[in-house]
Structures are given as structure tokens and as C-alpha cells.
Design a protein around this motif. Sequence first.
Motif, PDB file in Angstrom:
ATOM      1  N   GLN A   4       0.989  -1.111   0.329  1.00  0.00           N
ATOM      2  CA  GLN A   4      -0.142  -0.368   0.064  1.00  0.00           C
ATOM      3  C   GLN A   4       0.567   1.307  -0.307  1.00  0.00           C
ATOM      4  O   GLN A   4       0.206   2.097  -0.912  1.00  0.00           O
ATOM      5  CB  GLN A   4      -1.156  -0.412   0.740  1.00  0.00           C
ATOM      6  N   LYS A   5       2.050   1.284   0.861  1.00  0.00           N
ATOM      7  CA  LYS A   5       2.749   2.292   1.113  1.00  0.00           C
ATOM      8  C   LYS A   5       3.760   2.652  -0.432  1.00  0.00           C
ATOM      9  O   LYS A   5       3.861   4.183  -0.836  1.00  0.00           O
ATOM     10  CB  LYS A   5       3.881   2.388   1.804  1.00  0.00           C
ATOM     11  N   LEU A   6       3.508   1.493  -0.671  1.00  0.00           N
ATOM     12  CA  LEU A   6       3.785   1.592  -2.681  1.00  0.00           C
ATOM     13  C   LEU A   6       3.376   2.351  -3.723  1.00  0.00           C
ATOM     14  O   LEU A   6       4.155   3.131  -4.632  1.00  0.00           O
ATOM     15  CB  LEU A   6       4.790   0.582  -3.273  1.00  0.00           C
ATOM     16  N   ILE A   7       2.410   2.618  -4.069  1.00  0.00           N
ATOM     17  CA  ILE A   7       1.105   2.700  -4.433  1.00  0.00           C
ATOM     18  C   ILE A   7       1.437   4.949  -3.609  1.00  0.00           C
ATOM     19  O   ILE A   7      -0.241   4.781  -3.174  1.00  0.00           O
ATOM     20  CB  ILE A   7       0.036   2.484  -4.434  1.00  0.00           C
ATOM     21  N   SER A   8       2.411   5.461  -3.740  1.00  0.00           N
ATOM     22  CA  SER A   8       2.388   6.998  -3.808  1.00  0.00           C
ATOM     23  C   SER A   8       1.875   7.389  -4.740  1.00  0.00           C
ATOM     24  O   SER A   8       2.368   7.725  -6.024  1.00  0.00           O
ATOM     25  CB  SER A   8       3.827   6.965  -3.221  1.00  0.00           C
ATOM     26  N   PRO A   9       0.884   8.586  -4.769  1.00  0.00           N
ATOM     27  CA  PRO A   9       0.754   9.224  -5.890  1.00  0.00           C
ATOM     28  C   PRO A   9       2.201  10.147  -6.771  1.00  0.00           C
ATOM     29  O   PRO A   9       1.787  10.649  -7.366  1.00  0.00           O
ATOM     30  CB  PRO A   9      -0.364  10.199  -5.675  1.00  0.00           C
ATOM     31  N   ILE A  10       3.215  10.570  -5.740  1.00  0.00           N
ATOM     32  CA  ILE A  10       4.071  10.887  -5.656  1.00  0.00           C
ATOM     33  C   ILE A  10       4.710  10.468  -6.761  1.00  0.00           C
ATOM     34  O   ILE A  10       5.448  10.970  -7.946  1.00  0.00           O
ATOM     35  CB  ILE A  10       4.908  11.417  -4.316  1.00  0.00           C
ATOM     36  N   LEU A  11       5.439   8.995  -6.386  1.00  0.00           N
ATOM     37  CA  LEU A  11       5.531   8.096  -7.631  1.00  0.00           C
ATOM     38  C   LEU A  11       5.360   7.873  -9.028  1.00  0.00           C
ATOM     39  O   LEU A  11       6.130   7.985  -9.951  1.00  0.00           O
ATOM     40  CB  LEU A  11       5.426   6.801  -7.184  1.00  0.00           C
ATOM     41  N   MET A  12       3.589   7.902  -8.709  1.00  0.00           N
ATOM     42  CA  MET A  12       3.022   8.598  -9.628  1.00  0.00           C
ATOM     43  C   MET A  12       3.191   9.538 -11.060  1.00  0.00           C
ATOM     44  O   MET A  12       3.892   9.670 -11.771  1.00  0.00           O
ATOM     45  CB  MET A  12       1.417   8.281 -10.205  1.00  0.00           C
ATOM     46  N   TRP A  13       3.448  10.333  -9.817  1.00  0.00           N
ATOM     47  CA  TRP A  13       3.752  11.961 -10.888  1.00  0.00           C
ATOM     48  C   TRP A  13       4.720  11.885 -11.389  1.00  0.00           C
ATOM     49  O   TRP A  13       4.648  12.679 -12.237  1.00  0.00           O
ATOM     50  CB  TRP A  13       3.312  13.178  -9.781  1.00  0.00           C
ATOM     51  N   ILE A  14       5.921  11.466 -10.564  1.00  0.00           N
ATOM     52  CA  ILE A  14       7.138  11.343 -11.241  1.00  0.00           C
ATOM     53  C   ILE A  14       7.229  10.159 -12.397  1.00  0.00           C
ATOM     54  O   ILE A  14       7.933  11.312 -13.506  1.00  0.00           O
ATOM     55  CB  ILE A  14       8.497  10.884 -10.115  1.00  0.00           C
ATOM     56  N   ILE A  15       6.774   9.295 -12.280  1.00  0.00           N
ATOM     57  CA  ILE A  15       6.655   8.855 -13.952  1.00  0.00           C
ATOM     58  C   ILE A  15       5.863   9.482 -15.158  1.00  0.00           C
ATOM     59  O   ILE A  15       6.425   9.196 -15.854  1.00  0.00           O
ATOM     60  CB  ILE A  15       5.525   6.893 -13.479  1.00  0.00           C
ATOM     61  N   VAL A  16       4.692  10.512 -14.978  1.00  0.00           N
ATOM     62  CA  VAL A  16       3.664  11.227 -15.562  1.00  0.00           C
ATOM     63  C   VAL A  16       5.055  12.151 -16.364  1.00  0.00           C
ATOM     64  O   VAL A  16       5.197  11.724 -17.756  1.00  0.00           O
ATOM     65  CB  VAL A  16       2.351  11.852 -15.136  1.00  0.00           C
ATOM     66  N   PHE A  17       5.615  12.880 -14.899  1.00  0.00           N
ATOM     67  CA  PHE A  17       6.964  13.945 -16.019  1.00  0.00           C
ATOM     68  C   PHE A  17       7.847  13.397 -16.771  1.00  0.00           C
ATOM     69  O   PHE A  17       7.661  13.812 -17.663  1.00  0.00           O
ATOM     70  CB  PHE A  17       6.629  15.204 -14.380  1.00  0.00           C
ATOM     71  N   CYS A 110       1.163  12.798 -24.888  1.00  0.00           N
ATOM     72  CA  CYS A 110       1.344  13.263 -24.030  1.00  0.00           C
ATOM     73  C   CYS A 110       0.379  12.460 -23.020  1.00  0.00           C
ATOM     74  O   CYS A 110       0.245  12.460 -21.989  1.00  0.00           O
ATOM     75  CB  CYS A 110       1.465  14.427 -23.327  1.00  0.00           C
ATOM     76  N   VAL A 111      -1.117  13.089 -23.510  1.00  0.00           N
ATOM     77  CA  VAL A 111      -2.494  12.901 -23.145  1.00  0.00           C
ATOM     78  C   VAL A 111      -2.448  11.307 -23.124  1.00  0.00           C
ATOM     79  O   VAL A 111      -2.751  10.514 -21.648  1.00  0.00           O
ATOM     80  CB  VAL A 111      -3.990  12.938 -23.569  1.00  0.00           C
ATOM     81  N   VAL A 112      -2.092  10.781 -23.930  1.00  0.00           N
ATOM     82  CA  VAL A 112      -2.245   8.761 -23.470  1.00  0.00           C
ATOM     83  C   VAL A 112      -1.618   8.242 -22.872  1.00  0.00           C
ATOM     84  O   VAL A 112      -1.667   7.664 -22.626  1.00  0.00           O
ATOM     85  CB  VAL A 112      -1.659   8.501 -24.982  1.00  0.00           C
ATOM     86  N   TRP A 113      -0.502   8.651 -22.306  1.00  0.00           N
ATOM     87  CA  TRP A 113       0.439   8.381 -21.647  1.00  0.00           C
ATOM     88  C   TRP A 113       0.255   9.175 -19.980  1.00  0.00           C
ATOM     89  O   TRP A 113       0.515   7.947 -19.504  1.00  0.00           O
ATOM     90  CB  TRP A 113       2.220   9.029 -22.013  1.00  0.00           C
ATOM     91  N   LEU A 114      -0.399   9.738 -19.992  1.00  0.00           N
ATOM     92  CA  LEU A 114      -0.957  10.094 -18.950  1.00  0.00           C
ATOM     93  C   LEU A 114      -2.799   9.471 -18.747  1.00  0.00           C
ATOM     94  O   LEU A 114      -2.277   8.669 -17.475  1.00  0.00           O
ATOM     95  CB  LEU A 114      -1.196  11.241 -18.867  1.00  0.00           C
ATOM     96  N   THR A 115      -3.122   9.043 -19.576  1.00  0.00           N
ATOM     97  CA  THR A 115      -4.611   8.342 -19.039  1.00  0.00           C
ATOM     98  C   THR A 115      -3.721   7.112 -18.971  1.00  0.00           C
ATOM     99  O   THR A 115      -4.195   6.166 -18.590  1.00  0.00           O
ATOM    100  CB  THR A 115      -5.034   8.258 -20.372  1.00  0.00           C
ATOM    101  N   ALA A 116      -2.411   6.220 -19.670  1.00  0.00           N
ATOM    102  CA  ALA A 116      -2.251   5.077 -19.415  1.00  0.00           C
ATOM    103  C   ALA A 116      -1.540   4.757 -18.327  1.00  0.00           C
ATOM    104  O   ALA A 116      -1.885   3.977 -17.369  1.00  0.00           O
ATOM    105  CB  ALA A 116      -1.545   4.922 -20.776  1.00  0.00           C
ATOM    106  N   VAL A 117      -1.000   5.532 -17.575  1.00  0.00           N
ATOM    107  CA  VAL A 117      -0.398   5.262 -16.117  1.00  0.00           C
ATOM    108  C   VAL A 117      -1.463   5.467 -15.031  1.00  0.00           C
ATOM    109  O   VAL A 117      -1.657   5.174 -14.418  1.00  0.00           O
ATOM    110  CB  VAL A 117       0.421   6.879 -16.620  1.00  0.00           C
ATOM    111  N   LEU A 118      -2.522   6.571 -15.664  1.00  0.00           N
ATOM    112  CA  LEU A 118      -3.645   5.961 -14.573  1.00  0.00           C
ATOM    113  C   LEU A 118      -4.793   5.311 -14.395  1.00  0.00           C
ATOM    114  O   LEU A 118      -4.360   5.383 -13.459  1.00  0.00           O
ATOM    115  CB  LEU A 118      -4.498   8.405 -14.807  1.00  0.00           C
TER     116      LEU A 118
END
Length: 162
Positions: A4-17, A110-118
Motif C-alpha cells: 500500500q505504501k508503494l502506491i504513492s501518488p508522488i511516484l505516479m506523478w514522477i513517472i508521468v512527468f 502526452c495525453v495517451v501516456w498520462l491516461t495509460a499511467v493513471l
Amino acid sequence: MTKQKLISPILMWIIVFAGIAAIFTIAPKTLLFPRTIFNAFILVLAILYFVYLFVSAFHAHPRAARSVAGIEKIITRGIYARVRHPFYSAEMALAWGLFIYFPSMRMLVCVVWLTAVLIFWMKLEEQALTEKFGAEYKEYRSAVPMLIPRFLRRPPNSRTPS
């Protein structure tokens, strides 16, 4: 460290950016279609949708923007009675609205990447929430749509948090 702690929004946004930075260095700026007043109208709708969902979600459950580990109970009232992931739904709508307004190949990728990651991240969060809350989350998941809110139909019986 728990899953659960590994699923951090911060990590997700690092991957997105990181992905968006790579896309901006590689993808062409080629326009895919002309910009009209319709594009601006779609962008305004996307911004309004973003603000409404974001504010509603934050008001209903301020801790939901944190990792799954920070969620102590399932909220099924307010916007969460209409959509399971209002923050992600809002972010995707805004991103697609921006693409419609800035219709370049670069923005599309970019939008396809963001959508896939989300979507990938939502699946991870749903697995963790199912592990954490069991049958209660499965019931909620089966009653409430993941991304597209039920605005026209009455939401399923909303339970107030205990």
C-alpha cells in the motif's frame, strides 16, 4: 514496506512527468487539426469538470489524494457515490481538453501516456483497496463506476461514513 505504501501518488506523478519530458524531446509538434472556437469550448468544459470533481472529491475525502495506506475508510457519499476515482477522472478530462485545444502530435502522445499511467495506477490502487477493505470495497466497486460519473442517474444507496 507494505504494498500500500508503494502506491504513492508522488511516484505516479514522477513517472508521468518523466514520460512527458521524454515525449517533448522526441515527438513532433505537428498539428493534427485546426483550432476553432469549438476547441476552446471543450477546454472550458474540461476545466469546469476538473474543478467540480477535484473540489468535490477533496471536500468529501481529503485523504484520498494520499497513498492507499493513508485511507482509513471507504467514503461512499458525495462525488464518491457517483465515481470511484474523481481525482483521476478530473485529471484525465483536463488533459484531453488541453489536447483538443492544443491539437499536436506531441500533446496527443502526452495525453495517451498520462491516461495509460493513471489507468495502471487506478488498477494498483483498486487491488490494494480490495486487500485492505475486502468485501466492502468489492461491493462499492461493483456499484460505482471507475471513471465516468453517474450524473444523470441517481447514485446507489450512499452510506454515510461511520
